[in-house]
Design an enzyme around this catalytic site. Structure first.
Site, PDB file in Angstrom:
ATOM      1  N   ASN A   9       0.864  -1.174   0.000  1.00 45.44           N
ATOM      2  CA  ASN A   9       0.000   0.000   0.000  1.00 45.44           C
ATOM      3  C   ASN A   9       0.904   1.229   0.000  1.00 45.44           C
ATOM      4  OD1 ASN A   9      -1.813   2.055   0.506  1.00 45.44           O
ATOM      5  ND2 ASN A   9      -2.226   1.442   2.638  1.00 45.44           N
ATOM      6  N   TRP A  10       0.947   1.898  -1.137  1.00 48.16           N
ATOM      7  CA  TRP A  10       1.853   3.062  -1.243  1.00 48.16           C
ATOM      8  C   TRP A  10       1.268   4.323  -0.622  1.00 48.16           C
ATOM      9  CZ3 TRP A  10       5.585   3.891  -5.940  1.00 48.16           C
ATOM     10  CH2 TRP A  10       6.487   2.828  -5.971  1.00 48.16           C
ATOM     11  N   LYS A  11       0.006   4.265  -0.223  1.00 53.83           N
ATOM     12  CA  LYS A  11      -0.642   5.442   0.378  1.00 53.83           C
ATOM     13  C   LYS A  11      -0.420   6.676  -0.520  1.00 53.83           C
ATOM     14  CE  LYS A  11       0.152   3.365   4.845  1.00 53.83           C
ATOM     15  NZ  LYS A  11       0.066   3.522   6.291  1.00 53.83           N
ATOM     16  N   HIS A  93      -9.431   0.931   4.947  1.00 55.20           N
ATOM     17  CA  HIS A  93      -8.147   1.110   5.639  1.00 55.20           C
ATOM     18  C   HIS A  93      -8.373   2.021   6.848  1.00 55.20           C
ATOM     19  CE1 HIS A  93      -4.040   2.339   6.515  1.00 55.20           C
ATOM     20  NE2 HIS A  93      -3.663   1.261   5.851  1.00 55.20           N
ATOM     21  N   GLU A  95      -6.846   4.432   7.920  1.00 57.90           N
ATOM     22  CA  GLU A  95      -6.678   5.867   7.645  1.00 57.90           C
ATOM     23  C   GLU A  95      -7.926   6.452   6.984  1.00 57.90           C
ATOM     24  OE1 GLU A  95      -2.897   5.444   5.686  1.00 57.90           O
ATOM     25  OE2 GLU A  95      -2.026   4.840   7.608  1.00 57.90           O
ATOM     26  N   GLU A 163      -5.271  -5.372  10.516  1.00 58.63           N
ATOM     27  CA  GLU A 163      -4.224  -4.381  10.744  1.00 58.63           C
ATOM     28  C   GLU A 163      -4.471  -3.655  12.068  1.00 58.63           C
ATOM     29  OE1 GLU A 163      -2.249  -3.104   6.844  1.00 58.63           O
ATOM     30  OE2 GLU A 163      -4.006  -1.843   7.109  1.00 58.63           O
ATOM     31  N   GLY A 169       2.798   1.644  10.822  1.00 60.70           N
ATOM     32  CA  GLY A 169       3.817   2.689  10.710  1.00 60.70           C
ATOM     33  C   GLY A 169       4.541   3.005  12.003  1.00 60.70           C
ATOM     34  N   SER A 202       3.569  -2.765  10.302  1.00 63.47           N
ATOM     35  CA  SER A 202       5.018  -2.821  10.541  1.00 63.47           C
ATOM     36  C   SER A 202       5.657  -4.145  10.137  1.00 63.47           C
ATOM     37  CB  SER A 202       5.323  -2.499  12.012  1.00 63.47           C
ATOM     38  OG  SER A 202       4.975  -1.159  12.293  1.00 63.47           O
ATOM     39  N   GLY A 223       2.837  -1.328   4.253  1.00 64.55           N
ATOM     40  CA  GLY A 223       2.908   0.078   3.899  1.00 64.55           C
ATOM     41  C   GLY A 223       4.328   0.476   3.553  1.00 64.55           C
ATOM     42  N   GLY A 224       5.024   1.055   4.538  1.00 65.94           N
ATOM     43  CA  GLY A 224       6.349   1.619   4.309  1.00 65.94           C
ATOM     44  C   GLY A 224       7.328   0.699   3.593  1.00 65.94           C
TER      45      GLY A 224
END
Ligand code: PEP
Length: 243
Positions: A9-11, A93, A95, A163, A169, A202, A223-224
């Site tokens: 997920n590149w957000k 998600h 967010e 999640e 993150g 993470s 994510g990251g």
């Protein structure tokens, strides 16, 4: 047997200059029989599609509207994502739930919109740190599943991503025993028990092999560590090794 999926997920990250990473991840995806997915910003989907990437990499969106078109400034429909090559879309998600106030009912409607456009919906659920500390994780997840996973979800049209919000993150993760117990519980709550259940929060090169080895963990939502081929490839390989 569940699908095995490494999804990135590149957000709100990535511009044209980053497409080289997408190509490199597509090359890496050729070395696995697992599904490798990148959910890119919508602006990058047509540009990625124009690169004729190896088919081993599937593309996805990060959200979709419940309607196919209309007066919804700034939104994007599942049909639009499908038109530019997406095969998946993330819905619910944390967010989106947190910053856009999305409800379980809206998320279920988005999942149905995704299916109507031929997309696989990656439906996210997860508890806050406060709920985790209060021992309410399973109660929260049960409520989210009941509200945001349509009853006719199947392994073909749906992937569930667990999640924990406090793990996203932050570098924190639940213990392996906790992830295992939660995923095993989630399996019993699914309308189709072969729906893949991903863990997200993470995941990185160091912890991926242990998490991916757990029973009822069918892959990861990352994510990251999905932003570069150097960080994402070890996670893909960890999943491949657990087959
Ligand atoms: C996510 O945003 O879905 C996620 C899991 O992020 P990270 O891997 O960076 O914790």
């Amino acid at each position: 047997m569940c699908r095995r999926i490494a999804a990135g997920n590149w957000k709100m990250n990535g511009v044209a200059a980053d497409l080289g990473e997408v190509s490199a991840i597509a090359d890496a995806a050729q070395d696995t029989t697992c599904e490798v997915v990148l959910c890119l910003p919508a602006t990058l989907l047509p540009q990625a599609g124009a690169r004729n990437l190896p088919k081993a990499l599937k593309l996805g969106g990060q959200d979709c509207h419940v309607e196919t078109n209309g007066a919804y400034t700034g939104d994007i429909s599942a049909e639009m994502l499908a038109e530019v090559g997406a095969k998946y879309v993330i819905v619910g998600h944390s967010e989106r739930r947190q910053f856009h106030g999305e409800s379980d009912a809206q998320i279920a409607a988005k999942a149905r919109a995704a299916w109507d456009a031929g997309l696989t919906a990656i439906i996210c659920i997860g508890e806050t740190e406060e709920q985790y500390r209060a021992g309410r994780t399973l109660e929260v997840l049960d409520r989210q599943i009941a509200g945001s996973l349509p009853q006719n979800a199947t392994s073909e049209n749906t992937v569930l991503a667990y999640e924990p919000i406090w793990a996203i993150g932050t570098g924190l993760t639940p213990s392996l025993a906790e992830v295992s117990a939660i995923h095993t519980h989630l399996r019993t709550r699914l309308p189709d028990e072969t729906i893949a259940i991903l863990y997200g929060g993470s995941v990185n090169a160091k912890n991926a092999d242990k998490i991916m080895n757990l029973e009822n963990v069918d892959g990861s939502l990352v994510g990251g560590a999905s932003l570069t081929v150097a960080k994402f490839t070890p996670i893909i390989k960890a999943l491949e090794a657990t087959k």
